[in-house]
Design a protein around this motif. Structure first.
Motif, PDB file in Angstrom:
ATOM      1  N   GLN A 407       5.565 -11.935  32.621  1.00 38.79           N
ATOM      2  CA  GLN A 407       5.764 -11.957  31.177  1.00 38.79           C
ATOM      3  C   GLN A 407       5.164 -13.242  30.629  1.00 38.79           C
ATOM      4  O   GLN A 407       5.077 -14.252  31.339  1.00 38.79           O
ATOM      5  CB  GLN A 407       7.254 -11.928  30.820  1.00 38.79           C
ATOM      6  CG  GLN A 407       7.981 -10.631  31.077  1.00 38.79           C
ATOM      7  CD  GLN A 407       9.482 -10.825  30.956  1.00 38.79           C
ATOM      8  OE1 GLN A 407      10.089 -11.494  31.788  1.00 38.79           O
ATOM      9  NE2 GLN A 407      10.083 -10.234  29.928  1.00 38.79           N
ATOM     10  N   ALA A 408       4.780 -13.202  29.367  1.00 37.57           N
ATOM     11  CA  ALA A 408       4.312 -14.411  28.700  1.00 37.57           C
ATOM     12  C   ALA A 408       4.755 -14.378  27.249  1.00 37.57           C
ATOM     13  O   ALA A 408       4.955 -13.304  26.662  1.00 37.57           O
ATOM     14  CB  ALA A 408       2.795 -14.540  28.796  1.00 37.57           C
ATOM     15  N   LEU A 409       4.891 -15.553  26.674  1.00 34.52           N
ATOM     16  CA  LEU A 409       5.356 -15.698  25.302  1.00 34.52           C
ATOM     17  C   LEU A 409       4.658 -16.890  24.686  1.00 34.52           C
ATOM     18  O   LEU A 409       4.469 -17.920  25.337  1.00 34.52           O
ATOM     19  CB  LEU A 409       6.874 -15.912  25.292  1.00 34.52           C
ATOM     20  CG  LEU A 409       7.573 -16.053  23.948  1.00 34.52           C
ATOM     21  CD1 LEU A 409       7.612 -14.706  23.227  1.00 34.52           C
ATOM     22  CD2 LEU A 409       9.001 -16.581  24.158  1.00 34.52           C
ATOM     23  N   LEU A 410       4.264 -16.748  23.425  1.00 38.31           N
ATOM     24  CA  LEU A 410       3.711 -17.863  22.668  1.00 38.31           C
ATOM     25  C   LEU A 410       4.606 -18.096  21.459  1.00 38.31           C
ATOM     26  O   LEU A 410       4.774 -17.201  20.631  1.00 38.31           O
ATOM     27  CB  LEU A 410       2.281 -17.559  22.211  1.00 38.31           C
ATOM     28  CG  LEU A 410       1.544 -18.723  21.549  1.00 38.31           C
ATOM     29  CD1 LEU A 410       1.161 -19.776  22.581  1.00 38.31           C
ATOM     30  CD2 LEU A 410       0.288 -18.220  20.836  1.00 38.31           C
ATOM     31  N   LEU A 411       5.211 -19.268  21.389  1.00 33.95           N
ATOM     32  CA  LEU A 411       5.979 -19.655  20.214  1.00 33.95           C
ATOM     33  C   LEU A 411       5.036 -20.388  19.289  1.00 33.95           C
ATOM     34  O   LEU A 411       4.584 -21.498  19.594  1.00 33.95           O
ATOM     35  CB  LEU A 411       7.167 -20.537  20.609  1.00 33.95           C
ATOM     36  CG  LEU A 411       8.250 -19.858  21.445  1.00 33.95           C
ATOM     37  CD1 LEU A 411       9.290 -20.880  21.891  1.00 33.95           C
ATOM     38  CD2 LEU A 411       8.919 -18.742  20.661  1.00 33.95           C
ATOM     39  N   LYS A 434       3.640 -22.299  25.227  1.00 33.52           N
ATOM     40  CA  LYS A 434       3.296 -21.119  26.027  1.00 33.52           C
ATOM     41  C   LYS A 434       4.282 -21.015  27.186  1.00 33.52           C
ATOM     42  O   LYS A 434       4.504 -21.978  27.919  1.00 33.52           O
ATOM     43  CB  LYS A 434       1.867 -21.243  26.564  1.00 33.52           C
ATOM     44  CG  LYS A 434       1.440 -20.141  27.537  1.00 33.52           C
ATOM     45  CD  LYS A 434       1.267 -18.801  26.860  1.00 33.52           C
ATOM     46  CE  LYS A 434       0.793 -17.752  27.865  1.00 33.52           C
ATOM     47  NZ  LYS A 434      -0.535 -18.064  28.425  1.00 33.52           N
ATOM     48  N   ILE A 435       4.860 -19.837  27.326  1.00 33.56           N
ATOM     49  CA  ILE A 435       5.858 -19.588  28.359  1.00 33.56           C
ATOM     50  C   ILE A 435       5.351 -18.488  29.280  1.00 33.56           C
ATOM     51  O   ILE A 435       4.846 -17.459  28.826  1.00 33.56           O
ATOM     52  CB  ILE A 435       7.213 -19.173  27.733  1.00 33.56           C
ATOM     53  CG1 ILE A 435       7.764 -20.304  26.866  1.00 33.56           C
ATOM     54  CG2 ILE A 435       8.207 -18.784  28.799  1.00 33.56           C
ATOM     55  CD1 ILE A 435       7.401 -20.209  25.402  1.00 33.56           C
ATOM     56  N   VAL A 436       5.486 -18.693  30.575  1.00 28.07           N
ATOM     57  CA  VAL A 436       5.095 -17.709  31.582  1.00 28.07           C
ATOM     58  C   VAL A 436       6.285 -17.503  32.516  1.00 28.07           C
ATOM     59  O   VAL A 436       6.924 -18.470  32.948  1.00 28.07           O
ATOM     60  CB  VAL A 436       3.862 -18.189  32.381  1.00 28.07           C
ATOM     61  CG1 VAL A 436       3.570 -17.230  33.545  1.00 28.07           C
ATOM     62  CG2 VAL A 436       2.646 -18.311  31.474  1.00 28.07           C
ATOM     63  N   ARG A 437       6.582 -16.228  32.816  1.00 29.67           N
ATOM     64  CA  ARG A 437       7.649 -15.924  33.781  1.00 29.67           C
ATOM     65  C   ARG A 437       7.116 -14.929  34.802  1.00 29.67           C
ATOM     66  O   ARG A 437       6.717 -13.822  34.449  1.00 29.67           O
ATOM     67  CB  ARG A 437       8.895 -15.381  33.079  1.00 29.67           C
ATOM     68  CG  ARG A 437      10.023 -15.056  34.054  1.00 29.67           C
ATOM     69  CD  ARG A 437      11.405 -14.968  33.406  1.00 29.67           C
ATOM     70  NE  ARG A 437      11.531 -13.894  32.447  1.00 29.67           N
ATOM     71  CZ  ARG A 437      12.703 -13.567  31.855  1.00 29.67           C
ATOM     72  NH1 ARG A 437      13.797 -14.265  32.119  1.00 29.67           N
ATOM     73  NH2 ARG A 437      12.746 -12.586  30.999  1.00 29.67           N
ATOM     74  N   ILE A 438       7.123 -15.327  36.075  1.00 32.50           N
ATOM     75  CA  ILE A 438       6.642 -14.502  37.186  1.00 32.50           C
ATOM     76  C   ILE A 438       7.691 -14.546  38.292  1.00 32.50           C
ATOM     77  O   ILE A 438       8.022 -15.619  38.785  1.00 32.50           O
ATOM     78  CB  ILE A 438       5.296 -15.023  37.727  1.00 32.50           C
ATOM     79  CG1 ILE A 438       4.251 -15.095  36.605  1.00 32.50           C
ATOM     80  CG2 ILE A 438       4.799 -14.152  38.875  1.00 32.50           C
ATOM     81  CD1 ILE A 438       2.949 -15.763  37.020  1.00 32.50           C
ATOM     82  N   PRO A 439       8.251 -13.360  38.693  1.00 27.75           N
ATOM     83  CA  PRO A 439       8.033 -12.023  38.157  1.00 27.75           C
ATOM     84  C   PRO A 439       8.822 -11.800  36.864  1.00 27.75           C
ATOM     85  O   PRO A 439       9.608 -12.648  36.444  1.00 27.75           O
ATOM     86  CB  PRO A 439       8.556 -11.113  39.279  1.00 27.75           C
ATOM     87  CG  PRO A 439       9.641 -11.925  39.917  1.00 27.75           C
ATOM     88  CD  PRO A 439       9.150 -13.353  39.878  1.00 27.75           C
ATOM     89  N   MET A 440       8.603 -10.644  36.266  1.00 30.49           N
ATOM     90  CA  MET A 440       9.288 -10.286  35.034  1.00 30.49           C
ATOM     91  C   MET A 440      10.803 -10.334  35.196  1.00 30.49           C
ATOM     92  O   MET A 440      11.342 -10.010  36.250  1.00 30.49           O
ATOM     93  CB  MET A 440       8.908  -8.860  34.595  1.00 30.49           C
ATOM     94  CG  MET A 440       7.523  -8.704  34.045  1.00 30.49           C
ATOM     95  SD  MET A 440       7.128  -6.974  33.703  1.00 30.49           S
ATOM     96  CE  MET A 440       8.398  -6.558  32.521  1.00 30.49           C
ATOM     97  N   LEU A 441      11.464 -10.746  34.140  1.00 29.65           N
ATOM     98  CA  LEU A 441      12.914 -10.677  33.960  1.00 29.65           C
ATOM     99  C   LEU A 441      13.707 -11.650  34.831  1.00 29.65           C
ATOM    100  O   LEU A 441      14.736 -12.171  34.400  1.00 29.65           O
ATOM    101  CB  LEU A 441      13.436  -9.245  34.188  1.00 29.65           C
ATOM    102  CG  LEU A 441      12.785  -8.145  33.347  1.00 29.65           C
ATOM    103  CD1 LEU A 441      13.419  -6.798  33.674  1.00 29.65           C
ATOM    104  CD2 LEU A 441      12.869  -8.438  31.865  1.00 29.65           C
ATOM    105  N   THR A 442      13.247 -11.917  36.040  1.00 29.45           N
ATOM    106  CA  THR A 442      14.055 -12.709  36.974  1.00 29.45           C
ATOM    107  C   THR A 442      13.394 -14.001  37.440  1.00 29.45           C
ATOM    108  O   THR A 442      14.073 -14.852  38.019  1.00 29.45           O
ATOM    109  CB  THR A 442      14.397 -11.876  38.213  1.00 29.45           C
ATOM    110  OG1 THR A 442      13.182 -11.488  38.876  1.00 29.45           O
ATOM    111  CG2 THR A 442      15.191 -10.626  37.838  1.00 29.45           C
TER     112      THR A 442
END
Length: 492
Positions: A407-411, A434-442
């Motif tokens: 997942q990724a997010l840009l605020l 910029k936020i990155v989460r690997i793997p998704m959700l957890t």
């Protein structure tokens, strides 16, 4: 979460400016006459797997792209514009529907069709009185389904319906509207969807696609028209293994001391640039250039397939990652807009926007009606040269299901971590997290300050637990489970 919409006063200002400019177009002379409706024409050119650093106007030093560079010099060049996803099908789904990949029907490169309820940009502008044509690669519905271009708002289509078919630049057929047109190429052991590597190469698909695109302009010069040209250049033919840069000639790169695949890759990009030049010349010849908004972009970050190395031409520029990464190199793309008398000349915009925002933007420009509850916000004020009136997106969101998921997010707006509120402040001090989460959700959350670290080299999550908490809450809310897209390793 639905993107914030402009206040009524800002929307009125943007539309008022557009109305004044459109009135001006009504008196344009032979060099660029307006159509009877007074509405602008639209030409959206989408490259395939072109990296952020592959164009001269974005820092490329070796590959020649003079026509696209001139387009940028005459119009507005965005430096923080994002694709809808790090691979083609979901990215194009975001562009066509104004929904991010937490909500879209198509979230990866799978054989899934758009549904009747998925309203596209083409349907919106068609309902606004536009002739609509698409030429190139679709990838959002299989042949015979309700998700083909002619079922989703396009009056005319020529090219590849299936995205895997589009790997092959010398296919045995292309599709005209909903009918297969046989070609003279021979493809031994042709795959189910027309994939493979031709042994007899006579009809180069880009030539045929461009012929149909130019004819569409001829046929609809009285306007208004909206043309979506989705070139397959410079995507590799994956089935050709290390010979994936399929091109009739290496052209000006033939004598370079490079691997043949890299000569082919450079030649594909310069050929794409030539195609852009042909389209711009045709607009001039037809006298409609001054009343046509031209957009140029790419569907995702730089590819490293078919024997090509993304590092050979520094295709990602200063960015981290390539296609299939949710880091900047996989999703930040070139985006150029040129609309004579409307877009500022030679402007560079730092406004963060993404493919999903095109739906609201094109609806404002054409007078169309966009669907409700989208992940979309118009960037028309920025296109018209009024960034001071541009409310920023609260955030931009991505999710991706390959490589273990991410997942990724840009605020992108100024916000208070305590209240979660946002304001419309933009400028040098604006938030650019910029936020990155690997793997998704957890997975663990990575945090980067793009204002000081465009290459995403310094994870500062430990220093900003408030931002991490806020980002986690947004990503958890934006992910709407889909039975079509189970999260790898987790139960949806």
């Amino acid at each position: 979460m639905v993107k914030s919409s402009a206040s009524s006063s800002i929307a009125a200002l943007a539309l008022g400016s557009l109305a004044v400019l459109s009135q001006g177009c009504a008196s344009i002379g032979p060099g660029g006459s307006a159509n009877a409706s007074g509405k602008p024409n639209i030409l959206f050119i989408l490259a395939d797997d072109l990296g952020y650093g592959d164009l001269g106007c974005y820092g490329q030093k070796t590959i020649q792209t003079p026509n696209i560079d001139r387009l940028a010099a005459k119009g507005i060049r965005f430096t923080q514009f994002y694709a809808g996803a790090p691979v083609c099908a979901p990215s194009r789904n975001v562009l066509m529907t104004g929904q991010d990949t937490g909500h879209t029907q198509i979230r990866g490169n799978a054989k899934i069709d758009l549904r009747p309820e998925d309203i596209t940009v083409a349907q919106v502008v068609h309902d606004a009185g536009y002739a609509t044509g698409m030429f190139g690669k679709w990838g959002l519905g299989s042949e015979g389904s309700l998700g083909t271009p002619t079922k989703k708002g396009f009056d005319a289509f020529f090219g590849y319906v299936d995205q895997s078919h589009a790997h092959n630049y010398y296919p045995t057929f292309l599709v005209n509207n909903d009918t297969r047109v046989p070609l003279r190429n021979v493809v031994p052991n042709e795959g189910k969807y027309g994939t493979g590597e031709a042994s007899v190469k006579l009809d180069y698909s880009d030539d045929l696609i461009m012929d149909h695109a130019l004819k569409f302009l001829d046929d609809h010069k009285s306007g208004p028209f909206c043309m979506y040209l989705t070139s397959t250049l410079p995507h590799a033919n994956d089935e050709a293994k290390t010979n994936g840069s399929e091109i009739p000639s290496y052209g000006i790169y033939a004598n370079e001391n490079w691997p043949d695949t890299e000569k082919g890759y450079a030649a594909m990009i310069t050929r794409l640039d030539d195609d852009v030049g042909r389209l711009l010349k045709k607009l001039d010849e037809l006298g409609v250039a001054n009343n046509t908004l031209v957009i140029f972009s790419s569907d995702n970050g730089a590819q490293q397939e078919g024997g090509h190395l993304a590092s050979f031409f520094n295709s990602s520029g200063p960015l981290r990652g390539i296609k299939r990464d949710v880091y900047e190199g996989g999703i930040r793309d070139p985006f150029i807009a040129y609309w004579p008398g409307h877009t500022p000349v030679g402007a560079v915009s730092t406004h963060p926007a993404y493919f999903g925002d095109w739906m609201e933007t094109v609806a404002e420009i054409t007078g169309g009606k966009a669907p409700q509850n989208l992940d979309s916000q118009s960037f028309l004020p920025t296109l018209l040269g009024h960034p001071e009136n541009q409310p920023p997106d609260k955030f931009i969101y991505w999710e991706f299901y390959e490589n273990g998921s991410s997942q990724a997010l840009l605020l992108t707006s100024t916000w208070s971590a305590d209240s979660g509120s946002t304001t419309s402040a933009i400028g040098p001090a604006a938030v650019n997290w910029k936020i990155v989460r690997i793997p998704m959700l957890t997975g663990p959350i990575q945090l980067y300050d793009l204002n000081t670290d465009i290459g995403e080299t310094h994870d500062v999550a430990a220093q900003h637990p408030d931002i991490v908490a806020r980002a986690r809450a947004i990503m958890d809310k934006e992910h709407v489970p889909s039975p079509l897209w189970p999260v790898p390793g987790q139960s949806n």
